[in-house]
Scaffold this active site. Structure first.
Site, PDB file in Angstrom:
ATOM      1  N   CYS A  79       0.865  -1.185   0.000  1.00 28.71           N
ATOM      2  CA  CYS A  79       0.000   0.000   0.000  1.00 28.71           C
ATOM      3  C   CYS A  79       0.901   1.235   0.000  1.00 28.71           C
ATOM      4  CB  CYS A  79      -0.981  -0.025   1.180  1.00 28.71           C
ATOM      5  SG  CYS A  79      -0.215   0.013   2.808  1.00 28.71           S
ATOM      6  N   ARG A 126      -3.425  -0.614   5.349  1.00 24.09           N
ATOM      7  CA  ARG A 126      -4.015  -1.674   4.525  1.00 24.09           C
ATOM      8  C   ARG A 126      -3.106  -2.890   4.350  1.00 24.09           C
ATOM      9  NH1 ARG A 126      -5.108   2.213  -0.390  1.00 24.09           N
ATOM     10  NH2 ARG A 126      -3.207   3.079   0.551  1.00 24.09           N
ATOM     11  N   ASP A 181      -8.154   4.044   0.932  1.00 22.57           N
ATOM     12  CA  ASP A 181      -7.171   4.397   1.962  1.00 22.57           C
ATOM     13  C   ASP A 181      -7.914   4.921   3.192  1.00 22.57           C
ATOM     14  OD1 ASP A 181      -5.189   5.401   3.523  1.00 22.57           O
ATOM     15  OD2 ASP A 181      -4.124   6.391   1.887  1.00 22.57           O
TER      16      ASP A 181
HETATM   17  P1  4NP Z   1      -1.832   2.844   4.083  1.00 26.79           P
HETATM   18  O1  4NP Z   1      -2.413   4.237   4.646  1.00 26.79           O
HETATM   19  O2  4NP Z   1      -1.271   3.151   2.713  1.00 26.79           O
HETATM   20  O3  4NP Z   1      -3.040   1.966   3.996  1.00 26.79           O
HETATM   21  O4  4NP Z   1      -0.810   2.403   5.085  1.00 26.79           O
HETATM   22  C1  4NP Z   1      -1.636   5.400   4.760  1.00 26.79           C
HETATM   23  C2  4NP Z   1      -0.825   5.562   5.865  1.00 26.79           C
HETATM   24  C3  4NP Z   1      -0.073   6.722   5.996  1.00 26.79           C
HETATM   25  C4  4NP Z   1      -0.151   7.707   5.021  1.00 26.79           C
HETATM   26  C5  4NP Z   1      -0.953   7.526   3.907  1.00 26.79           C
HETATM   27  C6  4NP Z   1      -1.708   6.378   3.782  1.00 26.79           C
HETATM   28  N1  4NP Z   1       0.609   8.905   5.167  1.00 26.79           N
HETATM   29  O5  4NP Z   1       0.463   9.798   4.317  1.00 26.79           O
HETATM   30  O6  4NP Z   1       1.397   9.031   6.122  1.00 26.79           O
END
Ligand code: 4NP
Length: 164
Positions: free
Chosen positions: A13, A19, A127
């Site tokens: 992800c 995710r 997300d």
């Molecule tokens: P993930 O969610 O891609 O599902 O882990 C996110 C976690 C952190 C960030 C963006 C999406 N961030 O911008 O820090």
């Protein structure tokens, strides 16, 4: 089972704290429950590097624990060698998919995670990072069903080719 015979799966992800650690934890939980975990090498990674070394987001840990799933991984960023180290690169959304393509992954190696749901399902795992807790319940449900189907596919015995 020797390492060379295992299915090597990398869940991907953006941040590797919501995710993909959930997908990794759910898949491992299901593989353990079926007694087939030794057939797999499983990991997760993010296309971004902001959360390298971090534990999963507390909201991801909470929804996982409610379903009896433990999340143990730490954030790491995907690296070019991952395209050799893993057979299947399972991306949560199209943006992750394009970034993994640019790392040189073969087309047959990269998949959107929700390809393993029926055709009328969403194509991307949304997300949940900037949303509320219910986003994590929805993500858990999507990943739970897609991991179940992916595990079915990877453990299916080939049909006998002909009857004697
Ligand atoms: P993930 O969610 O891609 O599902 O882990 C996110 C976690 C952190 C960030 C963006 C999406 N961030 O911008 O820090």
């Amino acid at each position: 089972m020797s390492d060379s015979n295992r299915h090597r799966l990398l869940f991907i992800c953006l941040g590797n704290i919501c995710r993909s650690p959930l997908a990794e934890g759910i898949f491992l939980h299901k593989a353990n429950a079926r007694g087939v975990a030794e057939q797999f090498t499983i990991d997760s990674a993010g296309t971004g590097g902001w959360h390298v070394g971090d534990p999963p987001d507390p909201r991801a840990r909470e929804v996982a624990e409610r379903h009896g799933v433990r999340l143990v991984s730490r954030g790491r960023q995907i690296e070019p060698g991952d395209t050799d180290r893993f057979d299947l690169l399972l991306c949560m959304d199209r943006d992750n998919y394009r970034k993994v393509e640019r790392l040189g992954a073969r087309p047959d190696q990269i998949h959107l995670m929700l390809e393993f749901l029926p055709e009328d399902s969403p194509h991307e795992v949304p997300d949940p990072y900037y949303g509320g807790d219910d986003g994590f319940d929805h993500v858990f449900d999507l990943l739970d069903r897609s991991c179940e189907n992916l595990l079915d596919q990877l453990t299916a015995r080939p049909e006998p080719s002909s009857r004697q």
